[in-house]
Enzyme design. Structure first.
Site, PDB file in Angstrom:
ATOM      1  N   SER A  97       0.838  -1.202   0.000  1.00  0.00           N
ATOM      2  CA  SER A  97       0.000   0.000   0.000  1.00  0.00           C
ATOM      3  C   SER A  97       0.873   1.253   0.000  1.00  0.00           C
ATOM      4  O   SER A  97       0.375   2.367  -0.003  1.00  0.00           O
ATOM      5  CB  SER A  97      -0.930   0.017   1.220  1.00  0.00           C
ATOM      6  OG  SER A  97      -0.197  -0.161   2.406  1.00  0.00           O
TER       7      SER A  97
ATOM      8  N   ASN B 298      -1.672  -2.312  13.312  1.00  0.00           N
ATOM      9  CA  ASN B 298      -3.133  -2.186  13.366  1.00  0.00           C
ATOM     10  C   ASN B 298      -3.571  -0.921  14.108  1.00  0.00           C
ATOM     11  O   ASN B 298      -4.430  -0.175  13.629  1.00  0.00           O
ATOM     12  CB  ASN B 298      -3.756  -3.426  14.003  1.00  0.00           C
ATOM     13  CG  ASN B 298      -3.509  -4.680  13.186  1.00  0.00           C
ATOM     14  OD1 ASN B 298      -2.901  -4.605  12.110  1.00  0.00           O
ATOM     15  ND2 ASN B 298      -3.965  -5.809  13.674  1.00  0.00           N
TER      16      ASN B 298
ATOM     17  N   THR C  25     -40.153  24.618  -9.541  1.00  0.00           N
ATOM     18  CA  THR C  25     -40.346  23.301  -8.931  1.00  0.00           C
ATOM     19  C   THR C  25     -40.723  22.400 -10.091  1.00  0.00           C
ATOM     20  O   THR C  25     -41.399  22.851 -11.031  1.00  0.00           O
ATOM     21  CB  THR C  25     -41.457  23.300  -7.860  1.00  0.00           C
ATOM     22  OG1 THR C  25     -42.702  23.616  -8.479  1.00  0.00           O
ATOM     23  CG2 THR C  25     -41.188  24.313  -6.744  1.00  0.00           C
ATOM     24  N   HIS C  26     -40.235  21.163 -10.067  1.00  0.00           N
ATOM     25  CA  HIS C  26     -40.432  20.232 -11.201  1.00  0.00           C
ATOM     26  C   HIS C  26     -39.887  20.835 -12.501  1.00  0.00           C
ATOM     27  O   HIS C  26     -40.392  20.528 -13.575  1.00  0.00           O
ATOM     28  CB  HIS C  26     -41.907  19.871 -11.382  1.00  0.00           C
ATOM     29  CG  HIS C  26     -42.600  19.502 -10.109  1.00  0.00           C
ATOM     30  ND1 HIS C  26     -42.684  18.212  -9.642  1.00  0.00           N
ATOM     31  CD2 HIS C  26     -43.212  20.284  -9.175  1.00  0.00           C
ATOM     32  CE1 HIS C  26     -43.333  18.209  -8.490  1.00  0.00           C
ATOM     33  NE2 HIS C  26     -43.652  19.443  -8.180  1.00  0.00           N
TER      34      HIS C  26
ATOM     35  N   SER D 136     -15.592  23.567 -29.053  1.00  0.00           N
ATOM     36  CA  SER D 136     -15.684  22.283 -29.730  1.00  0.00           C
ATOM     37  C   SER D 136     -14.593  22.198 -30.773  1.00  0.00           C
ATOM     38  O   SER D 136     -14.215  23.201 -31.372  1.00  0.00           O
ATOM     39  CB  SER D 136     -17.068  22.178 -30.383  1.00  0.00           C
ATOM     40  OG  SER D 136     -17.029  21.286 -31.473  1.00  0.00           O
TER      41      SER D 136
ATOM     42  N   LYS E 150     -19.195  27.007 -30.387  1.00  0.00           N
ATOM     43  CA  LYS E 150     -19.533  26.423 -29.095  1.00  0.00           C
ATOM     44  C   LYS E 150     -18.787  27.035 -27.918  1.00  0.00           C
ATOM     45  O   LYS E 150     -17.638  27.452 -28.020  1.00  0.00           O
ATOM     46  CB  LYS E 150     -19.261  24.916 -29.123  1.00  0.00           C
ATOM     47  CG  LYS E 150     -20.187  24.187 -30.050  1.00  0.00           C
ATOM     48  CD  LYS E 150     -21.561  24.000 -29.444  1.00  0.00           C
ATOM     49  CE  LYS E 150     -21.455  22.893 -28.441  1.00  0.00           C
ATOM     50  NZ  LYS E 150     -22.724  22.371 -28.010  1.00  0.00           N
TER      51      LYS E 150
ATOM     52  N   ASN F 162     -18.836  25.554 -24.234  1.00  0.00           N
ATOM     53  CA  ASN F 162     -19.401  24.476 -23.418  1.00  0.00           C
ATOM     54  C   ASN F 162     -19.025  24.611 -21.942  1.00  0.00           C
ATOM     55  O   ASN F 162     -17.877  24.940 -21.631  1.00  0.00           O
ATOM     56  CB  ASN F 162     -18.915  23.116 -23.936  1.00  0.00           C
ATOM     57  CG  ASN F 162     -19.419  22.834 -25.350  1.00  0.00           C
ATOM     58  OD1 ASN F 162     -20.508  23.251 -25.722  1.00  0.00           O
ATOM     59  ND2 ASN F 162     -18.607  22.154 -26.135  1.00  0.00           N
TER      60      ASN F 162
ATOM     61  N   GLU G 244     -19.867  20.529 -15.949  1.00  0.00           N
ATOM     62  CA  GLU G 244     -20.213  19.128 -16.259  1.00  0.00           C
ATOM     63  C   GLU G 244     -19.307  18.170 -15.497  1.00  0.00           C
ATOM     64  O   GLU G 244     -19.748  17.120 -15.016  1.00  0.00           O
ATOM     65  CB  GLU G 244     -20.090  18.879 -17.762  1.00  0.00           C
ATOM     66  CG  GLU G 244     -21.164  19.605 -18.567  1.00  0.00           C
ATOM     67  CD  GLU G 244     -20.843  19.607 -20.052  1.00  0.00           C
ATOM     68  OE1 GLU G 244     -21.235  18.661 -20.731  1.00  0.00           O
ATOM     69  OE2 GLU G 244     -20.188  20.553 -20.525  1.00  0.00           O
TER      70      GLU G 244
ATOM     71  N   TYR H  59      -9.243  -6.794  12.922  1.00  0.00           N
ATOM     72  CA  TYR H  59      -8.505  -6.273  11.779  1.00  0.00           C
ATOM     73  C   TYR H  59      -8.359  -7.363  10.726  1.00  0.00           C
ATOM     74  O   TYR H  59      -8.027  -8.509  11.030  1.00  0.00           O
ATOM     75  CB  TYR H  59      -7.101  -5.769  12.180  1.00  0.00           C
ATOM     76  CG  TYR H  59      -6.337  -5.273  10.948  1.00  0.00           C
ATOM     77  CD1 TYR H  59      -6.478  -3.964  10.498  1.00  0.00           C
ATOM     78  CD2 TYR H  59      -5.542  -6.144  10.205  1.00  0.00           C
ATOM     79  CE1 TYR H  59      -5.841  -3.537   9.340  1.00  0.00           C
ATOM     80  CE2 TYR H  59      -4.899  -5.719   9.050  1.00  0.00           C
ATOM     81  CZ  TYR H  59      -5.056  -4.408   8.621  1.00  0.00           C
ATOM     82  OH  TYR H  59      -4.423  -3.988   7.476  1.00  0.00           O
TER      83      TYR H  59
ATOM     84  N   GLN I 128      -7.013  -2.366   4.535  1.00  0.00           N
ATOM     85  CA  GLN I 128      -5.980  -1.554   3.875  1.00  0.00           C
ATOM     86  C   GLN I 128      -6.552  -0.753   2.704  1.00  0.00           C
ATOM     87  O   GLN I 128      -6.052   0.312   2.370  1.00  0.00           O
ATOM     88  CB  GLN I 128      -4.861  -2.472   3.391  1.00  0.00           C
ATOM     89  CG  GLN I 128      -3.787  -1.781   2.591  1.00  0.00           C
ATOM     90  CD  GLN I 128      -2.559  -2.656   2.438  1.00  0.00           C
ATOM     91  OE1 GLN I 128      -1.827  -2.864   3.391  1.00  0.00           O
ATOM     92  NE2 GLN I 128      -2.331  -3.178   1.244  1.00  0.00           N
TER      93      GLN I 128
ATOM     94  N   LYS J  29      -7.953   3.356   2.538  1.00  0.00           N
ATOM     95  CA  LYS J  29      -7.251   4.598   2.205  1.00  0.00           C
ATOM     96  C   LYS J  29      -7.455   5.016   0.756  1.00  0.00           C
ATOM     97  O   LYS J  29      -7.576   6.202   0.456  1.00  0.00           O
ATOM     98  CB  LYS J  29      -5.763   4.449   2.537  1.00  0.00           C
ATOM     99  CG  LYS J  29      -5.505   4.491   4.040  1.00  0.00           C
ATOM    100  CD  LYS J  29      -4.105   4.096   4.420  1.00  0.00           C
ATOM    101  CE  LYS J  29      -3.876   2.611   4.335  1.00  0.00           C
ATOM    102  NZ  LYS J  29      -4.750   1.798   5.232  1.00  0.00           N
TER     103      LYS J  29
HETATM  104  N1  ARG Z   1      -0.915  -1.325   5.433  1.00  0.00           N
HETATM  105  C1  ARG Z   1      -1.803  -1.872   6.420  1.00  0.00           C
HETATM  106  C2  ARG Z   1      -3.163  -1.166   6.346  1.00  0.00           C
HETATM  107  O1  ARG Z   1      -3.223  -0.160   5.746  1.00  0.00           O
HETATM  108  C3  ARG Z   1      -1.235  -1.689   7.786  1.00  0.00           C
HETATM  109  C4  ARG Z   1      -1.718  -2.645   8.796  1.00  0.00           C
HETATM  110  C5  ARG Z   1      -1.226  -4.013   8.505  1.00  0.00           C
HETATM  111  N2  ARG Z   1      -1.421  -4.848   9.611  1.00  0.00           N
HETATM  112  C6  ARG Z   1      -1.255  -6.167   9.538  1.00  0.00           C
HETATM  113  N3  ARG Z   1      -1.395  -6.835  10.634  1.00  0.00           N
HETATM  114  N4  ARG Z   1      -0.951  -6.772   8.441  1.00  0.00           N
HETATM  115  O2  ARG Z   1      -4.147  -1.633   6.874  1.00  0.00           O
END
Ligand code: ARG
Length: 463
Positions: A26, A113, A158-159, A280, A286, A288, A293, A320, A325, A328
């Site tokens: 990650s 964790n 409205t509508h 365009s 045009k 736009n 959008e 966990y 992971q 994120k």
């Molecule tokens: N990169 C992991 C995450 O974002 C970190 C935690 C990993 N923990 C583990 N016990 N493998 O969740």
């Protein structure tokens, strides 16, 4: 398969498939948590020293090493090695390389964790503040624009059918209200997430005497989490944060939709600056509204992130799991798109003008004063339901006779419909006049718009 040096190399044989290395890492996206990871580690080490689990000298070596790593990353001089998996391992192994043994003590009483759960919360607190500042910028842009148009009238729909006349300012301020709720919704989210999971360890806490209150205070958290089993698994705040972004995106998409329509020749209500339009490649005439959008379109990314986050959470066994992971990817995406759209919207709002003459010229269409006429009859003592029927009949009569507005009917025609109608009816029949005579607090009328502009102008000055 290649051999890697890993913190768990004594348990596993250290062989890793390159496919698996790419799959599990990650670091390519969680590196952006580095400042928070390092700040969290320094607080943890400081507490370890205060609890005499490590020496003061070891803490100082750890702190100096981490500060150096942070500076290296900020300067783009840090080599990220994805075999380290994530930002937590990358920083820790760089620290050990840099300072040796004291570095090996940093992870005492800690797991990735509780570390990652802390990092995301620290990051999100800052992100929420940034998004709130973009909300305020956009609100200010709306109020500045609204101040120019308190007396100018437009049809409210409205509508998507013409409904009643309102001040253009009141229309604009309707978005300021939506954004104010987005702001406080984020503040609620921040309040709930502002608790420190550090010390929860992998799942059960630790047999070492950590002072959890100290790290929480040190990191500016309002409190600690009170159940380690929950703390390492909780990502409610991630879903909540993305939901906050989703509603912001929803609000912006409604603005975008309105203004895309308003720039169409059929409306011609507004003109946005050239900088926010494209042309365009084929049709030379045009102009736009692509930015609008895209604001509308990017709503899909934020909603997608919300669905992804909720689905990641679904039916995970306690506690966990590596599934988490993926959180994120989606909080980052939602934060980035929301911020980008808020800033784009503020720029567009600041560079848009309303074609008030054109709007005013069309106010006679759509019987915008019909409701006001029914209320005129109420003032003459007619029950509202009956008044509604009388005016409905008069509108139908206009349409039948090809008359564009109620004021084109003769007094005789009015009186044939209802004998309570007098010559003074014609004073009611004019959208601009109607807009001046709304009585209720918070109405779309000119006086209400004026006081709303004043209220928001003052309130936003303090933010
Ligand atoms: N990169 C992991 C995450 O974002 C970190 C935690 C990993 N923990 C583990 N016990 N493998 O969740």
């Amino acid at each position: 398969m290649t051999k890697q040096e890993k913190s768990w190399q004594h348990r596993l044989d250290g062989s890793t498939d390159v496919l698996a290395v790419d799959f599990v890492e990650s670091l390519s996206y969680d590196w952006r948590l580095y400042q928070y990871d390092i700040v969290g580690s320094i607080a943890h080490a400081r507490m370890l020293a205060a609890q005499k689990i490590i020496t003061k000298a070891e803490f100082e070596a750890i702190q100096a090493g981490l500060v150096e790593i942070s500076e290296q990353i900020a300067a783009g001089k840090f080599v990220f090695d994805k075999t380290q998996e994530d930002i937590h391992m990358a920083v820790e192994s760089a620290l050990i390389k840099k300072i040796g043994d004291p570095g090996r003590k940093l992870h005492t009483g800690r797991s990735r964790n509780d570390q990652v759960a802390t990092d995301i919360r620290l990051w999100m607190r800052d992100e929420i503040e940034a998004i709130q500042s973009y909300i305020v910028q956009l609100q200010r842009a709306f109020v500045t624009l609204a101040a120019k148009y308190t007396e100018a009238i437009m049809p409210a729909y409205t509508h998507l059918q013409r409904a009643q006349p309102v001040s253009i300012a009141a229309y604009l301020l309707s978005f300021v209200e939506q954004l104010a709720r987005d702001y406080t919704r984020l503040a609620d989210c921040r309040r709930r997430l502002n608790v420190c999971p550090l010390g929860s360890g992998a799942v059960a806490g630790t047999t070492l005497p950590l002072d959890r209150q100290q790290t929480a205070r040190d990191l500016g958290f309002a409190d600690i989490t009170y159940n380690s089993i929950d703390a390492v698994a909780d990502r409610d705040f991630c879903a909540e944060f993305i939901f906050c972004g989703s509603l912001i995106a929803a609000h912006l998409s409604r603005l975008a939709e309105d203004w895309i329509l308003y720039t169409a020749a059929e409306f011609s209500f507004i003109r946005t600056a050239d900088a926010y339009c494209t042309s365009s490649s084929m049709m030379p005439q045009k102009r736009n509204p692509d930015m609008l959008e895209l604001i509308r379109g990017k709503t899909g990314s934020v909603y997608g992130a919300l669905m992804a986050m909720l689905t990641i959470l679904k039916a995970q066994p306690s506690t966990y799991n590596r599934d988490l992971q993926e959180d994120k990817l989606h909080v980052f995406k939602a934060a980035d798109v929301t911020s980008q759209c808020l800033r784009m919207a503020a720029a567009i709002v600041s560079h848009t003008t309303f074609n008030t003459d054109r709007i005013a010229a069309g106010l006679d269409r759509g019987f915008l004063d019909a409701t006001a006429l029914a209320e005129y009859l109420v003032r003459k003592g007619i029950p509202f339901r009956q008044a509604h029927g009388v005016v409905g009949g008069l509108v139908a009569l206009c349409e039948k006779e090809g008359k564009e507005k109620l004021a084109d009917l003769s007094l005789a025609q009015f009186q044939a419909a209802c004998d309570k109608i007098e010559q003074d009816v014609y004073q009611t029949l004019n959208p601009a006049g109607v807009c001046q005579s709304y009585q209720t607090e918070g109405s779309g009328g000119c006086a209400s718009a004026m006081s709303q502009v004043k209220y928001w102008g003052e309130r936003l000055k303090k933010m």
